[in-house]
Structure formats: C-alpha cells, structure tokens
Design a protein around this motif. Structure first.
Motif, PDB file in Angstrom:
ATOM      1  N   UNK A 137       0.854  -1.195   0.000  1.00 26.08           N
ATOM      2  CA  UNK A 137       0.000   0.000   0.000  1.00 26.08           C
ATOM      3  C   UNK A 137       0.888   1.242   0.000  1.00 26.08           C
ATOM      4  N   UNK A 138       0.532   2.200  -0.837  1.00 29.58           N
ATOM      5  CA  UNK A 138       1.266   3.463  -0.887  1.00 29.58           C
ATOM      6  C   UNK A 138       0.273   4.614  -1.032  1.00 29.58           C
ATOM      7  N   UNK A 139       0.652   5.794  -0.521  1.00 25.67           N
ATOM      8  CA  UNK A 139      -0.203   6.973  -0.704  1.00 25.67           C
ATOM      9  C   UNK A 139       0.073   7.553  -2.090  1.00 25.67           C
ATOM     10  N   UNK A 140      -0.981   7.635  -2.884  1.00 19.97           N
ATOM     11  CA  UNK A 140      -0.849   8.151  -4.245  1.00 19.97           C
ATOM     12  C   UNK A 140      -0.666   9.670  -4.169  1.00 19.97           C
ATOM     13  N   UNK A 141       0.506  10.140  -4.553  1.00 21.06           N
ATOM     14  CA  UNK A 141       0.827  11.575  -4.427  1.00 21.06           C
ATOM     15  C   UNK A 141      -0.094  12.437  -5.303  1.00 21.06           C
ATOM     16  N   UNK A 142      -0.609  11.868  -6.375  1.00 21.41           N
ATOM     17  CA  UNK A 142      -1.484  12.657  -7.256  1.00 21.41           C
ATOM     18  C   UNK A 142      -2.862  12.842  -6.638  1.00 21.41           C
ATOM     19  N   UNK A 143      -3.249  11.962  -5.720  1.00 21.40           N
ATOM     20  CA  UNK A 143      -4.579  12.052  -5.123  1.00 21.40           C
ATOM     21  C   UNK A 143      -4.557  12.702  -3.742  1.00 21.40           C
ATOM     22  N   UNK A 144      -3.502  12.440  -2.981  1.00 24.21           N
ATOM     23  CA  UNK A 144      -3.421  12.940  -1.604  1.00 24.21           C
ATOM     24  C   UNK A 144      -3.490  14.469  -1.592  1.00 24.21           C
ATOM     25  N   UNK A 145      -4.266  15.020  -0.653  1.00 26.77           N
ATOM     26  CA  UNK A 145      -4.402  16.481  -0.565  1.00 26.77           C
ATOM     27  C   UNK A 145      -3.475  17.049   0.516  1.00 26.77           C
ATOM     28  N   UNK A 146      -2.538  16.227   1.006  1.00 24.22           N
ATOM     29  CA  UNK A 146      -1.514  16.653   1.964  1.00 24.22           C
ATOM     30  C   UNK A 146      -2.114  17.391   3.161  1.00 24.22           C
ATOM     31  N   UNK A 147      -2.989  16.697   3.875  1.00 25.39           N
ATOM     32  CA  UNK A 147      -3.594  17.290   5.073  1.00 25.39           C
ATOM     33  C   UNK A 147      -2.485  17.718   6.040  1.00 25.39           C
ATOM     34  N   UNK A 148      -2.754  18.749   6.819  1.00 26.40           N
ATOM     35  CA  UNK A 148      -1.768  19.166   7.834  1.00 26.40           C
ATOM     36  C   UNK A 148      -1.362  17.992   8.698  1.00 26.40           C
ATOM     37  N   UNK A 149      -2.372  17.242   9.136  1.00 34.42           N
ATOM     38  CA  UNK A 149      -2.111  16.000   9.875  1.00 34.42           C
ATOM     39  C   UNK A 149      -2.893  14.902   9.165  1.00 34.42           C
ATOM     40  N   UNK A 150      -2.192  13.879   8.694  1.00 28.65           N
ATOM     41  CA  UNK A 150      -2.852  12.794   7.954  1.00 28.65           C
ATOM     42  C   UNK A 150      -3.789  12.027   8.892  1.00 28.65           C
ATOM     43  N   UNK A 151      -5.060  11.963   8.497  1.00 29.73           N
ATOM     44  CA  UNK A 151      -6.067  11.292   9.330  1.00 29.73           C
ATOM     45  C   UNK A 151      -5.724   9.813   9.531  1.00 29.73           C
ATOM     46  N   UNK A 152      -5.141   9.195   8.513  1.00 28.99           N
ATOM     47  CA  UNK A 152      -4.809   7.761   8.633  1.00 28.99           C
ATOM     48  C   UNK A 152      -3.618   7.579   9.572  1.00 28.99           C
ATOM     49  N   UNK A 153      -2.629   8.468   9.431  1.00 28.84           N
ATOM     50  CA  UNK A 153      -1.434   8.356  10.293  1.00 28.84           C
ATOM     51  C   UNK A 153      -1.832   8.411  11.763  1.00 28.84           C
ATOM     52  N   UNK A 154      -2.841   9.243  12.064  1.00 26.11           N
ATOM     53  CA  UNK A 154      -3.288   9.382  13.452  1.00 26.11           C
ATOM     54  C   UNK A 154      -3.926   8.107  13.985  1.00 26.11           C
ATOM     55  N   UNK A 155      -4.527   7.309  13.088  1.00 23.47           N
ATOM     56  CA  UNK A 155      -5.268   6.117  13.524  1.00 23.47           C
ATOM     57  C   UNK A 155      -4.534   4.822  13.213  1.00 23.47           C
ATOM     58  N   UNK A 156      -3.401   4.902  12.535  1.00 21.32           N
ATOM     59  CA  UNK A 156      -2.699   3.679  12.115  1.00 21.32           C
ATOM     60  C   UNK A 156      -2.184   2.909  13.338  1.00 21.32           C
ATOM     61  N   UNK A 157      -2.649   1.677  13.531  1.00 25.37           N
ATOM     62  CA  UNK A 157      -2.242   0.919  14.726  1.00 25.37           C
ATOM     63  C   UNK A 157      -0.788   0.453  14.679  1.00 25.37           C
ATOM     64  N   UNK A 158      -0.201   0.498  13.469  1.00 29.20           N
ATOM     65  CA  UNK A 158       1.177  -0.002  13.332  1.00 29.20           C
ATOM     66  C   UNK A 158       2.201   1.134  13.243  1.00 29.20           C
ATOM     67  N   UNK A 159       1.729   2.385  13.371  1.00 28.99           N
ATOM     68  CA  UNK A 159       2.618   3.563  13.223  1.00 28.99           C
ATOM     69  C   UNK A 159       3.439   3.433  11.939  1.00 28.99           C
ATOM     70  N   UNK A 160       2.755   3.048  10.869  1.00 29.44           N
ATOM     71  CA  UNK A 160       3.460   2.777   9.615  1.00 29.44           C
ATOM     72  C   UNK A 160       3.512   3.998   8.702  1.00 29.44           C
ATOM     73  N   UNK A 161       2.821   5.096   9.105  1.00 28.25           N
ATOM     74  CA  UNK A 161       2.795   6.283   8.240  1.00 28.25           C
ATOM     75  C   UNK A 161       3.595   7.408   8.896  1.00 28.25           C
ATOM     76  N   UNK A 162       4.545   7.950   8.138  1.00 31.23           N
ATOM     77  CA  UNK A 162       5.370   9.023   8.706  1.00 31.23           C
ATOM     78  C   UNK A 162       5.403  10.217   7.760  1.00 31.23           C
ATOM     79  N   UNK A 163       5.715  11.381   8.350  1.00 26.78           N
ATOM     80  CA  UNK A 163       5.812  12.617   7.563  1.00 26.78           C
ATOM     81  C   UNK A 163       7.257  12.777   7.105  1.00 26.78           C
TER      82      UNK A 163
END
Ligand code: SF4
Ligand code: SF4
Ligand code: SF4
Length: 168
Positions: A137-163
């Motif tokens: 799984x990867x975040x599609x850069x063309x679709x992502x709206x670059x939220x100030x804080x990624x909603x998924x990163x906040x809820x990811x149980x594996x802390x797999x998403x980083x800025x």
C-alpha cells in the motif's frame, strides 16, 4: 573617510550581505520544501483503516506492485483465494481492481486499476504472507491532498505512516 571608518563600514556591509543571504536561503527552503506522508510497507499490518479513514471519499491509498519483486505467478495469492484450477477459487479483491494478464507460459502480470482500488490491503496481506511481498500500500501523491495531519497516520495501529520533507 579615514582608514578605520572605511574598514568598519566594509565589515558592516559584509555582515548585512551575509544576513540577506541566510534569509534568502531560509525563504527558498520554506517555499520549496513541503511535508508529505508515506507508508512503510514493512510496518503496515493491512488493518483496513487506509480504506476507511482517509479524508477523501475514495482513499488516496492505493495498492502498487513492485514488478522487480513479483514472481509473475500463475497462482497469485493476492489475486486468487485458491489455485486457479480449483472450482472454489475466488478473486481476493472485492473491487476487481487487480488486472491479470498472461505474458508467457505460466507467467502472469498483475497490474492495479487505481480507479477501482480503495487501498483495503486484502491482496497485500496475502502476497506478503504467501508470496514475494511485491504488493504494497502506498499513498498516491497525485490524489493525496496533503492534510496538515494525515487522518490515517493518526489512527494507524502499526505507526506505519510518517511525515517526510520533500522538495516541491
Ligand atoms: S492504517 Fe497503517 S497498518 Fe492499517 S493499512 Fe494503513 S498503513 Fe497499514
Ligand atoms: S488493496 Fe484492496 S481494493 Fe486494492 S487491489 Fe488490493 S484487494 Fe483490491
Ligand atoms: S494526508 Fe489526507 S488525503 Fe493524504 S492519505 Fe492522509 S488523510 Fe488521506
């Protein structure tokens, strides 16, 4: 102007130039650098939240296939629930987003239809467990709206998403 005053003015002038240079570099960095979010496939546990928590109606997270790692298997664990010759075999993807194409004898290429993929990770989990782990799984850069804080990163149980900071 005596020699002493001339030297003092020269030093002040050089200092002002250095300060301007530093400010310019800072400004250039702040306008060209930006923070984006990315998934570490080694940490991701395919919990399903990437499909449901993104602020976009259809998640910015998509499945990608690393063709250098892919085995081009006849029986892709991410594609089929059982060997394709079995009558019980079903497609894993609930959205029919994996495209299977024969490219040689017993060789099949698997591409992702990004319009259909919702980033649920069902295929990725099976590829990682039973196959070569080429799906991720990867975040599609063309679709992502670059939220100030990624909603998924906040809820990811594996802390797999980083800025990460990237150049624009
Ligand atoms: S929320 Fe985290 S663990 Fe769950 S699928 Fe997304 S990246 Fe993977
Ligand atoms: S991540 Fe989910 S929606 Fe996307 S291809 Fe895999 S099973 Fe289908
Ligand atoms: S930054 Fe926003 S749009 Fe991008 S993946 Fe996270 S929640 Fe979705």
């Amino acid at each position: 102007m005596d020699r002493r005053r001339f030297l003092k003015r020269s030093i002040q002038g050089a200092g002002a130039l250095l300060l301007l240079g530093a400010m310019g570099r800072l400004l250039a960095r702040s306008t060209s650098d930006r923070v984006v979010y990315q998934i570490d496939p080694a940490k991701c546990k395919h919990c399903g939240k990437c499909a449901t928590v993104c602020v976009l109606t259809r998640s910015a997270v998509k499945n990608v296939n690393n063709f250098e790692k892919c085995g081009y298997c006849e029986y892709c664990y991410g594609y089929y629930s059982d060997h394709p010759s079995s009558h019980d075999s079903k497609k894993i993807c609930p959205n029919d987003a994996l495209i299977r194409k024969r490219v040689g004898e017993f060789k099949y290429e698997y591409k992702i239809d990004r319009g259909k993929c919702v980033g649920c990770g069902k295929c990725v989990a099976r590829c990682k467990k039973h196959g070569n782990g080429s799906l991720a799984l990867q975040i599609d850069r063309k679709r992502c709206v670059d939220c100030n804080v990624c909603a998924i990163a906040q809820r990811c149980p594996a802390h797999a998403i980083s800025a990460v900071t990237v150049k624009s």
